[in-house]
Design an enzyme around this catalytic site. Structure first.
Site, PDB file in Angstrom:
ATOM      1  N   ASP A  32       0.826  -1.226   0.000  1.00 10.61           N
ATOM      2  CA  ASP A  32       0.000   0.000   0.000  1.00 10.61           C
ATOM      3  C   ASP A  32       0.858   1.274   0.000  1.00 10.61           C
ATOM      4  OD1 ASP A  32      -2.094  -1.885   0.512  1.00 10.61           O
ATOM      5  OD2 ASP A  32      -1.852  -1.615   2.668  1.00 10.61           O
ATOM      6  N   GLU A 244     -11.686  -0.168  -2.753  1.00  8.86           N
ATOM      7  CA  GLU A 244     -10.836   0.421  -1.699  1.00  8.86           C
ATOM      8  C   GLU A 244      -9.662   1.143  -2.366  1.00  8.86           C
ATOM      9  OE1 GLU A 244      -9.474  -2.912   0.669  1.00  8.86           O
ATOM     10  OE2 GLU A 244      -8.360  -3.784  -0.984  1.00  8.86           O
TER      11      GLU A 244
HETATM   12  O1  FUB Z   1      -3.091  -3.528   3.649  1.00  8.67           O
HETATM   13  C1  FUB Z   1      -4.345  -3.753   4.238  1.00  8.67           C
HETATM   14  C2  FUB Z   1      -5.430  -3.468   3.284  1.00  8.67           C
HETATM   15  O2  FUB Z   1      -5.297  -4.295   2.135  1.00  8.67           O
HETATM   16  C3  FUB Z   1      -5.431  -2.068   2.740  1.00  8.67           C
HETATM   17  O3  FUB Z   1      -5.890  -1.105   3.625  1.00  8.67           O
HETATM   18  C4  FUB Z   1      -6.250  -2.303   1.536  1.00  8.67           C
HETATM   19  O4  FUB Z   1      -6.271  -1.241   0.633  1.00  8.67           O
HETATM   20  C5  FUB Z   1      -5.628  -3.556   0.979  1.00  8.67           C
HETATM   21  O5  FUB Z   1      -4.438  -3.261   0.276  1.00  8.67           O
END
Ligand code: FUB
Length: 343
Positions: A32, A244
């Site tokens: 991320d 997301e």
């Molecule tokens: O890294 C944890 C979670 O997985 C992130 O917050 C999401 O965007 C996904 O990448």
């Protein structure tokens, strides 16, 4: 399963031609990546993945991260420097677990690290920690940001000096449990609370930040993402709808909202002429990578644009990721050239 962190470096090949680019960090698992240029230098704020032996589920419980490191680079071709641990869950009074994808912003010589975490009731909220340098140390505010919820904050500085937070993520990110900023738990199955497939999909949420960067300056609003005919993307359109990992950059006067489509694993993007949208879907920035999640940032460095992203090249495990970077091209017609992570 479960490579220990000390094993990683010996397992990575110098280069692996199956991949477009190679891991930037080999002695920690990272994911991320939110990249920024502060004072002429590149800083990367990633998640710090660890093996904590929590079983995998559709709510991402296996992403059980406990702290953040910051990384810096003098230039896009320089070696990455680990600036060390800058915040840990035990230093955040309101947070109990799962430090997910963070971001950072600079204003008037102060630096703000924004992060999602679950509180004592296992509800995701978004917090902020403040520092005097891009590498911290960062001190967490005692409470989560008032009115915040869900995950994946991305703070965008507009050309007029306004800052906006984009946030939210469905399933494990809990966005489907909210309407109009109100929590309404509709059940415990991962998809409970989503609209019907022929209804508009949920969009990411935007809120302008207060002058001190510690609060929302307005009631958060949902962003609409429209198709080429001006109709909202539908919940059933899972190859294009928001899941997301929202990120916003501005190019040639246009706002580009890029995001993960989650269960179809694309980084997609949509454009608008103002930060609130509505945004119109344009296409794919990054095709699916190895591993379930796909999460990125887009940043300009000395006139060139870069995509920071992750995959699971080092571990082969979906929750033990490694960050990477590659050049990104805005084409003459304003579209972004789709990047294929595997050559
Ligand atoms: O890294 C944890 C979670 O997985 C992130 O917050 C999401 O965007 C996904 O990448």
């Amino acid at each position: 399963s479960g490579n220990s962190e000390t094993e990683i470096a010996t397992e990575v090949e110098e280069t692996d031609s199956n991949y477009l680019s190679q891991p930037l960090i080999t002695d920690n698992f990272t994911a991320d990546p939110s990249a920024h240029v502060f004072d002429g230098k590149i800083y990367i704020y990633p998640s710090h993945d660890i093996e904590s032996n929590v079983p995998q589920d559709d709510l991402g419980s296996h992403f059980n991260m406990m702290d953040y490191h910051v990384y810096s680079m003098d230039s896009p071709s320089a070696t990455l420097v680990d600036e060390g641990k800058v915040l840990a869950v035990e230093d955040i009074p309101w947070a109990k677990r799962q430090l997910w994808a963070p971001d950072a912003a600079e204003k008037d010589g102060k630096y703000y690290l924004y992060f999602p975490a679950k509180d004592e009731n296992d509800i995701f909220k978004i917090g902020v920690a403040v520092g005097n340098t891009p590498t911290g140390p960062f001190t967490a505010q005692p409470e989560a940001i008032k009115g915040s919820y869900s995950i994946d904050p991305a703070v965008f500085e507009d050309s007029d000096g306004s800052y906006y937070m984009y946030f939210g993520g469905i399933w494990g990110g809990q966005l489907q449990k909210y309407r109009n900023n109100k929590f309404d738990d509709k059940g415990s199955a991962p998809t409970d609370g989503l609209p019907a497939d022929d209804e508009p999909a949920l969009g990411p949420i935007i809120a302008k930040m207060s002058d001190d960067m510690l609060e929302f300056a307005e009631t958060p609003k949902e962003i609409k993402i429209l198709d080429e005919n001006g109709s909202p993307l539908l919940n059933g359109d899972n190859a294009r709808r928001f899941f997301e990992a929202a990120w916003v950059h501005k190019y040639d006067g246009k706002y580009y909202l890029s995001y993960s489509t989650g269960d179809t694993h694309f980084i997609a993007y949509a454009t608008a002429d103002n930060p609130y949208g509505p945004f119109t879907y344009q296409g794919v920035v990054l095709n699916p990578v190895e591993g379930w999640t796909n999460h990125h940032s887009i940043v300009e460095v000395n006139g060139d644009w870069y995509l920071f992203y992750h995959d699971t090249q080092l571990s082969g495990e979906t929750h033990l990721r490694n960050i990477k970077m590659t050049k990104l091209t805005h084409q003459a017609d304003g579209t972004i050239q789709t990047i294929d992570p595997n050559n």
